[in-house]
Scaffold this motif. Sequence first.
Motif, PDB file in Angstrom:
ATOM      1  N   TRP A 120       0.737  -1.186   0.073  1.00 12.27           N
ATOM      2  CA  TRP A 120       0.053  -0.257   0.014  1.00 12.27           C
ATOM      3  C   TRP A 120       0.948   1.310  -0.134  1.00 12.27           C
ATOM      4  N   HIS A 121       0.836   1.833  -1.229  1.00  5.05           N
ATOM      5  CA  HIS A 121       1.555   3.196  -1.168  1.00  5.05           C
ATOM      6  C   HIS A 121       0.781   4.375  -0.892  1.00  5.05           C
ATOM      7  N   LEU A 122       1.117   5.095  -0.007  1.00  5.76           N
ATOM      8  CA  LEU A 122      -0.017   5.959   0.941  1.00  5.76           C
ATOM      9  C   LEU A 122       1.116   7.503   0.653  1.00  5.76           C
ATOM     10  N   LYS A 123       0.155   8.467   0.217  1.00  3.56           N
ATOM     11  CA  LYS A 123       0.435   9.695   0.097  1.00  3.56           C
ATOM     12  C   LYS A 123      -0.463  10.941   1.002  1.00  3.56           C
ATOM     13  N   SER A 124       0.109  11.948   1.077  1.00  2.00           N
ATOM     14  CA  SER A 124      -0.609  12.938   1.828  1.00  2.00           C
ATOM     15  C   SER A 124      -0.349  14.146   0.967  1.00  2.00           C
ATOM     16  N   ASN A 125      -1.484  14.979   0.926  1.00  2.00           N
ATOM     17  CA  ASN A 125      -1.267  16.456   0.465  1.00  2.00           C
ATOM     18  C   ASN A 125      -0.681  17.312   1.528  1.00  2.00           C
ATOM     19  N   ARG A 135       4.662   7.066   1.871  1.00  2.00           N
ATOM     20  CA  ARG A 135       4.943   5.734   2.791  1.00  2.00           C
ATOM     21  C   ARG A 135       4.450   4.663   2.164  1.00  2.00           C
ATOM     22  N   GLN A 136       5.372   3.577   2.262  1.00  2.00           N
ATOM     23  CA  GLN A 136       5.348   2.226   1.673  1.00  2.00           C
ATOM     24  C   GLN A 136       4.711   1.296   2.664  1.00  2.00           C
ATOM     25  N   ILE A 137       3.835   0.801   2.349  1.00  2.00           N
ATOM     26  CA  ILE A 137       3.575  -0.633   3.425  1.00  2.00           C
ATOM     27  C   ILE A 137       3.589  -1.952   2.719  1.00  2.00           C
ATOM     28  N   LEU A 138       4.315  -2.539   3.412  1.00  2.00           N
ATOM     29  CA  LEU A 138       4.276  -4.260   2.678  1.00  2.00           C
ATOM     30  C   LEU A 138       3.926  -5.223   3.916  1.00  2.00           C
ATOM     31  N   ALA A 139       2.869  -5.846   3.767  1.00  2.00           N
ATOM     32  CA  ALA A 139       2.461  -6.614   4.535  1.00  2.00           C
ATOM     33  C   ALA A 139       1.841  -8.010   4.414  1.00  2.00           C
ATOM     34  N   GLN A 140       2.020  -9.146   5.195  1.00  2.00           N
ATOM     35  CA  GLN A 140       1.748 -10.349   5.115  1.00  2.00           C
ATOM     36  C   GLN A 140       1.202 -11.329   6.160  1.00  2.00           C
ATOM     37  N   ASN A 141       0.129 -11.899   6.247  1.00  2.00           N
ATOM     38  CA  ASN A 141      -0.114 -12.993   6.871  1.00  2.00           C
ATOM     39  C   ASN A 141       0.609 -14.320   6.335  1.00  2.00           C
ATOM     40  N   TRP A 142       1.599 -14.997   7.000  1.00  2.00           N
ATOM     41  CA  TRP A 142       2.176 -16.350   6.381  1.00  2.00           C
ATOM     42  C   TRP A 142       1.518 -17.371   6.959  1.00  2.00           C
ATOM     43  N   ASP A 143       0.706 -18.202   6.118  1.00  2.00           N
ATOM     44  CA  ASP A 143      -0.152 -19.566   6.741  1.00  2.00           C
ATOM     45  C   ASP A 143       0.721 -20.714   6.184  1.00  2.00           C
ATOM     46  N   TRP A 144       0.860 -21.695   7.323  1.00  2.00           N
ATOM     47  CA  TRP A 144       1.376 -22.648   6.684  1.00  2.00           C
ATOM     48  C   TRP A 144       1.439 -24.025   7.934  1.00  2.00           C
ATOM     49  N   ARG A 145       1.963 -24.935   7.698  1.00  2.00           N
ATOM     50  CA  ARG A 145       1.523 -25.961   8.904  1.00  2.00           C
ATOM     51  C   ARG A 145       2.067 -25.820  10.134  1.00  2.00           C
ATOM     52  N   THR A 146       1.036 -26.403  11.130  1.00  2.00           N
ATOM     53  CA  THR A 146       1.070 -25.508  12.498  1.00  2.00           C
ATOM     54  C   THR A 146       2.377 -25.807  13.153  1.00  2.00           C
ATOM     55  N   GLU A 147       2.993 -27.144  12.828  1.00  2.00           N
ATOM     56  CA  GLU A 147       4.040 -27.771  13.539  1.00  2.00           C
ATOM     57  C   GLU A 147       5.335 -26.771  13.133  1.00  2.00           C
ATOM     58  N   VAL A 148       5.261 -26.100  12.110  1.00  2.00           N
ATOM     59  CA  VAL A 148       6.519 -25.248  11.687  1.00  2.00           C
ATOM     60  C   VAL A 148       6.472 -24.099  12.368  1.00  2.00           C
ATOM     61  N   GLY A 149       5.356 -23.726  12.799  1.00  2.00           N
ATOM     62  CA  GLY A 149       5.447 -22.283  13.692  1.00  2.00           C
ATOM     63  C   GLY A 149       6.520 -22.446  14.730  1.00  2.00           C
ATOM     64  N   GLN A 150       6.566 -23.610  15.532  1.00  2.00           N
ATOM     65  CA  GLN A 150       7.479 -23.562  16.632  1.00  2.00           C
ATOM     66  C   GLN A 150       9.083 -23.750  16.288  1.00  2.00           C
ATOM     67  N   ASN A 151       9.318 -23.548  15.096  1.00  2.00           N
ATOM     68  CA  ASN A 151      10.740 -23.678  14.549  1.00  2.00           C
ATOM     69  C   ASN A 151      11.320 -22.184  13.950  1.00  2.00           C
ATOM     70  N   LEU A 152      10.261 -21.443  13.664  1.00  2.00           N
ATOM     71  CA  LEU A 152      10.617 -20.403  13.122  1.00  2.00           C
ATOM     72  C   LEU A 152      11.633 -19.557  13.684  1.00  2.00           C
ATOM     73  N   ALA A 153      12.377 -18.592  13.079  1.00  2.00           N
ATOM     74  CA  ALA A 153      13.536 -17.855  13.554  1.00  2.00           C
ATOM     75  C   ALA A 153      13.693 -16.368  12.926  1.00  2.00           C
ATOM     76  N   ASN A 348       2.291 -12.694  11.482  1.00  2.00           N
ATOM     77  CA  ASN A 348       2.007 -11.432  10.481  1.00  2.00           C
ATOM     78  C   ASN A 348       3.009 -10.603  10.707  1.00  2.00           C
ATOM     79  N   ILE A 349       3.496  -9.953   9.551  1.00  2.00           N
ATOM     80  CA  ILE A 349       4.536  -8.697   9.488  1.00  2.00           C
ATOM     81  C   ILE A 349       4.092  -7.711   8.789  1.00  2.00           C
ATOM     82  N   VAL A 350       4.261  -6.716   9.195  1.00  2.00           N
ATOM     83  CA  VAL A 350       3.947  -5.281   8.323  1.00  2.00           C
ATOM     84  C   VAL A 350       5.249  -4.336   8.454  1.00  2.00           C
ATOM     85  N   MET A 351       5.538  -4.184   7.158  1.00  2.00           N
ATOM     86  CA  MET A 351       6.796  -3.512   6.923  1.00  2.00           C
ATOM     87  C   MET A 351       6.399  -1.947   6.552  1.00  2.00           C
TER      88      MET A 351
END
Length: 380
Positions: A120-125, A135-153, A348-351
């Motif tokens: 989402w590219h946001l501007k302001s007058n 301002r540029q927003i870049l965001a995501q919900n990452w969905d995958w197998r539940t058991e992988v979640g306990q190994n993320l780094a 979820n990550i929002v950059m």
Amino acid sequence: MASSETPLSEYHPPVVELSGTHYEIGVSHGRQLRDQIRKQLDIYKKMFLSVSGMEWPEVRDVAKAYHNTIHKKAYYLLDEMRGIADGMGDGTTVMDIVALNARSEIALGMWQDGCTALGWHLKSNSSRRLKKHGRQILAQNWDWRTEVGQNLALITIKQFSKPQIWMVTEPGIVGKIGFNSSSVGVTLNAIRAKQTHGDLLPIHCICRIALESTSVENAISRIHELGGAASCQTLLIADPSVCRGLEVAPHHITYLGEDKNGLITHTNHLLATKDVGEKAWEDGSQTRLRRVNEICGEIISTFDYDQLADEVTPQLLRQNVFSDRHNAPQAISQSPSDPQKSTETLFNIVMVFEHKEEPKAELIFGRPDQSSGRVYSLPW
């Protein structure tokens, strides 16, 4: 390390800093995340067998083509994978690590996941600072197998003459979702399509290469030079000036641009690319895409144009977009629908990127609608 009973929202990931030569980066990766990589290998061995009927020796055999391609096109990443295997010191081979990094390609589009991403590219007058570039927003919900979640780094990588990288990744995988010190960020959504080519780089290598780029234009140029990705996937790549959607397929890339509101949204079906053998996805992908656009439209109608750039914050997006449970369990914030294929939102990550400002992001683990845990700030 969290136990398997610990709610993912309370998960405290290992935070790993890597630097040196590419081989040294790999060795440090393997040593520091040895236990998590072992668990990942066990998870994928079971997944390959149950979903595609492949025993691990067969998986490793298929991975040989990708080993050769990585050697030809990005040899330094193969050095890093070799270092990961050596750093583990338990008999794990480079082919095991290549198989992890090429797991999307080896499975030939057989796996189901979720993932909802937006740029989402946001501007302001009213703001001189934001009027020109926004301002540029870049965001995501990452969905995958539940058991992988306990190994993320959480991993940061310092390389000679390249931007520093901060990313959320599966241990043993060299490129995933995150951003760099040049304010270039990447998200990744899977596409169910069987078309794949062993003479092209696996998508996780492409993500890493994008994360080493100095701009969206630079990232796209590098991906073009390499011939695209070995499998069908969607990347959103953003910098402070622009976001582009890339539907990558073997030897072909289709581009998606921002709409009139500066938005690009994507889930898990192709929007523009044709004739790649895409398999029908669960209807949740179509529904999630409609829903993310509806919610963003509601946000746009709630605020004056001049307010949007200030009001669209990581917290607002987590609460209003990425926590949405419409069409549950196949919602933007996804919960398991099949005990045999327990897929859910793992993070979820929002950059946020702005000209002349340091890049930043907020990250939570687990489903945003359930999360009461820590909000991680990146860079750390």
